[in-house]
Design a protein around this motif. Sequence first.
Motif, mmCIF file in Angstrom:
data_model
loop_
_atom_site.group_PDB
_atom_site.id
_atom_site.type_symbol
_atom_site.label_atom_id
_atom_site.label_comp_id
_atom_site.label_asym_id
_atom_site.label_seq_id
_atom_site.Cartn_x
_atom_site.Cartn_y
_atom_site.Cartn_z
ATOM 1 N N LYS A 282 -11.424 -6.859 -5.948
ATOM 2 C CA LYS A 282 -11.232 -5.435 -5.723
ATOM 3 C C LYS A 282 -12.545 -4.721 -5.411
ATOM 4 O O LYS A 282 -12.533 -3.591 -4.953
ATOM 5 C CB LYS A 282 -10.573 -4.808 -6.948
ATOM 6 N N TYR B 208 -11.077 -4.802 4.984
ATOM 7 C CA TYR B 208 -11.022 -3.349 4.824
ATOM 8 C C TYR B 208 -11.615 -2.645 6.042
ATOM 9 O O TYR B 208 -11.062 -1.664 6.544
ATOM 10 C CB TYR B 208 -11.780 -2.945 3.555
ATOM 11 N N LEU C 105 -3.215 0.791 5.983
ATOM 12 C CA LEU C 105 -3.481 0.808 4.540
ATOM 13 C C LEU C 105 -2.438 -0.009 3.785
ATOM 14 O O LEU C 105 -2.754 -0.718 2.827
ATOM 15 C CB LEU C 105 -3.485 2.250 4.021
ATOM 16 N N LEU C 106 -1.166 0.081 4.249
ATOM 17 C CA LEU C 106 -0.115 -0.715 3.598
ATOM 18 C C LEU C 106 -0.393 -2.201 3.791
ATOM 19 O O LEU C 106 -0.282 -2.996 2.854
ATOM 20 C CB LEU C 106 1.253 -0.361 4.192
ATOM 21 N N ALA D 18 -3.042 -3.216 1.440
ATOM 22 C CA ALA D 18 -2.563 -3.378 0.064
ATOM 23 C C ALA D 18 -1.836 -4.704 -0.094
ATOM 24 O O ALA D 18 -2.031 -5.430 -1.068
ATOM 25 C CB ALA D 18 -1.643 -2.209 -0.303
ATOM 26 N N TYR E 86 -4.333 -7.669 -0.157
ATOM 27 C CA TYR E 86 -5.038 -7.794 -1.427
ATOM 28 C C TYR E 86 -4.101 -8.285 -2.525
ATOM 29 O O TYR E 86 -4.505 -9.061 -3.388
ATOM 30 C CB TYR E 86 -5.676 -6.456 -1.820
ATOM 31 N N MET E 87 -2.829 -7.833 -2.494
ATOM 32 C CA MET E 87 -1.898 -8.295 -3.529
ATOM 33 C C MET E 87 -1.654 -9.795 -3.396
ATOM 34 O O MET E 87 -1.566 -10.511 -4.394
ATOM 35 C CB MET E 87 -0.580 -7.528 -3.426
ATOM 36 N N VAL F 84 0.873 -3.456 -9.394
ATOM 37 C CA VAL F 84 0.367 -3.076 -8.069
ATOM 38 C C VAL F 84 -0.986 -2.394 -8.193
ATOM 39 O O VAL F 84 -1.942 -2.732 -7.484
ATOM 40 C CB VAL F 84 1.382 -2.154 -7.347
ATOM 41 N N VAL G 232 -4.492 -3.969 -6.337
ATOM 42 C CA VAL G 232 -5.012 -3.409 -5.086
ATOM 43 C C VAL G 232 -6.330 -2.689 -5.376
ATOM 44 O O VAL G 232 -6.435 -1.989 -6.381
ATOM 45 C CB VAL G 232 -3.983 -2.425 -4.478
ATOM 46 N N VAL H 265 -8.748 1.308 -1.645
ATOM 47 C CA VAL H 265 -7.541 1.374 -0.833
ATOM 48 C C VAL H 265 -6.536 2.333 -1.461
ATOM 49 O O VAL H 265 -5.940 3.172 -0.765
ATOM 50 C CB VAL H 265 -6.924 -0.036 -0.682
ATOM 51 N N LEU H 266 -6.383 2.251 -2.794
ATOM 52 C CA LEU H 266 -5.456 3.147 -3.490
ATOM 53 C C LEU H 266 -5.860 4.593 -3.292
ATOM 54 O O LEU H 266 -5.021 5.467 -3.076
ATOM 55 C CB LEU H 266 -5.420 2.835 -4.977
ATOM 56 N N ILE I 63 -4.832 5.637 0.191
ATOM 57 C CA ILE I 63 -3.377 5.781 0.319
ATOM 58 C C ILE I 63 -2.900 7.026 -0.429
ATOM 59 O O ILE I 63 -2.212 7.881 0.129
ATOM 60 C CB ILE I 63 -2.644 4.533 -0.237
#
Lengths: 255, 247
Positions: free
Chosen positions: A194, A208, A225-226, A229, A232-233, B71, B75, B79-80, B83
């Motif tokens: 992260k 990124y 951005l989705l 995410a 990264y998940m 989640v 993440v 990024v969070l 978003i």
Amino acid sequence: MSRVAPHRIILGGIALAIVVWCVFALRWDWLPKYLPLIGQGIWRTVWILAVTTALGFLLSIPLGLAQAAGPWYLAAPARVFCSVIRGTPLLLQLWLLYFGLGSLFPQFPWIRESDLWPYLRQAWPYAVVALTLSFAGYEGEVMRGAFRSVPRGQLEAARAMGMPRFTILRRIWLPQAIQRALPTLGGETVLQLKATPLVATITVVDIYAVASRVRQDTFIVYEPLLLLAVVYMIITGVIVLAFRQLERRLPSRVA
Amino acid sequence: MTGALALGSTLDLLAYSPPGWGANLLRGLWNSVLIALGAFGLGLVIGTAGAYGKLYGGPVTRDLLAVYTTVVRAVPELVLILILYFAVTDVVNQLLVAWGQSRIQISGVAAGITVLGVVQGAYATEVLRGAILAVPAGQIEAARAMGMPPFLLARRITLPAMLSFAIPGLANLWLVATKDTALLAVVGFGELTQETRQAAGTTKAFFTFFLAAGVLYLALSLVSGVIFGRIEKWARRGQPNVGGSGR
């Protein structure tokens, strides 16, 4: 646990509906064009993660050992290092190295003439150094606790058998400390993942940075951005599963 | 040599009055502390609700909370933040338009607190859940057997009893909150890191300014450590000292 609870089926259905809506209602037409770049970005993120975690872990062993059992002239600097790393934001450390040191280096002629200069002019060595030091700082604290938690009797027994100090470390102390630190190590690796997007702020092109470029090129806000995410998940999931496997392979006794 | 000289000659740029940038840095620090406090508070509220939901909620609540914590913890914050920053601004503006109001620009402080608070809430949920589980079950059962209503039980028994277990985790979270405020610099908000970058970019004294900001952050975290040490001692009052970690 073979039977799925009914509310899970409904929740799963809602989740699936959201995914389907995301796929069809949002704009993904930019995806094919940027696919090679995305691949490179993911590769660079994983590469930075792997290198900095490995180097940082190697560095954390002496840091932990110095704090747990070292003389004061080794323990004090190690403790200061860990406090400084853990007490300041990684973003600031990264910028201090890249912008700060990067602006000081060119003033010294002998650095510009050295063989390292071509590397010092690029961004990624600074990213690797900053992330490595950060990981070492956090993990050094964990290793300190892990070294301390190995039962003293085992070390005394090894010493009584006349084992040299380095052999004790290699055969008895270190393996047990690592085993104790392993669950935290998995968590720290996820935290390190992260932290990797920060390198995009010093022009290293990770996943990124690729997503940011897509957003700048196409003026699409949410979709990159989705995607980010989700990527990264997935990487987090792989790390968690890998460490679970690793923990299962090591024998352990739960008291 | 020249490096040391360069560092020495740029030190007066840190002066408080206008030729120096000290006032800007301190204002940035103040903003950082403000956002960290707000985010930490919001995180505590979300975390308490989340922990109770995870422990005592129905199956649907538990699953949704599990998704939320998983989640958010998987993440990257950066990024969070992006978003949530765009999403929160979008949703608020669409609500305003639907109610016939004009669009507004959400202030950086409010957006920062909301976004970091949601992130903090996920971690706080786990910390508080663990702390509530560590409270001896007999105490809660005894209170329930006495007919204590749930809110009174939480206020008088569960929350005070779990505090000593939660403080170390919460202290960690507070430090994370202060350091995460630096990420708002990427969104362009004027907290300490962003102010530092501006000052450094203008004066070209990058090393001096980033070092100064580092000292400020370090001072903040050291002071926080002392304060949380006091709070922990207060939360542990009356508990027997069980050897071992004498921190």
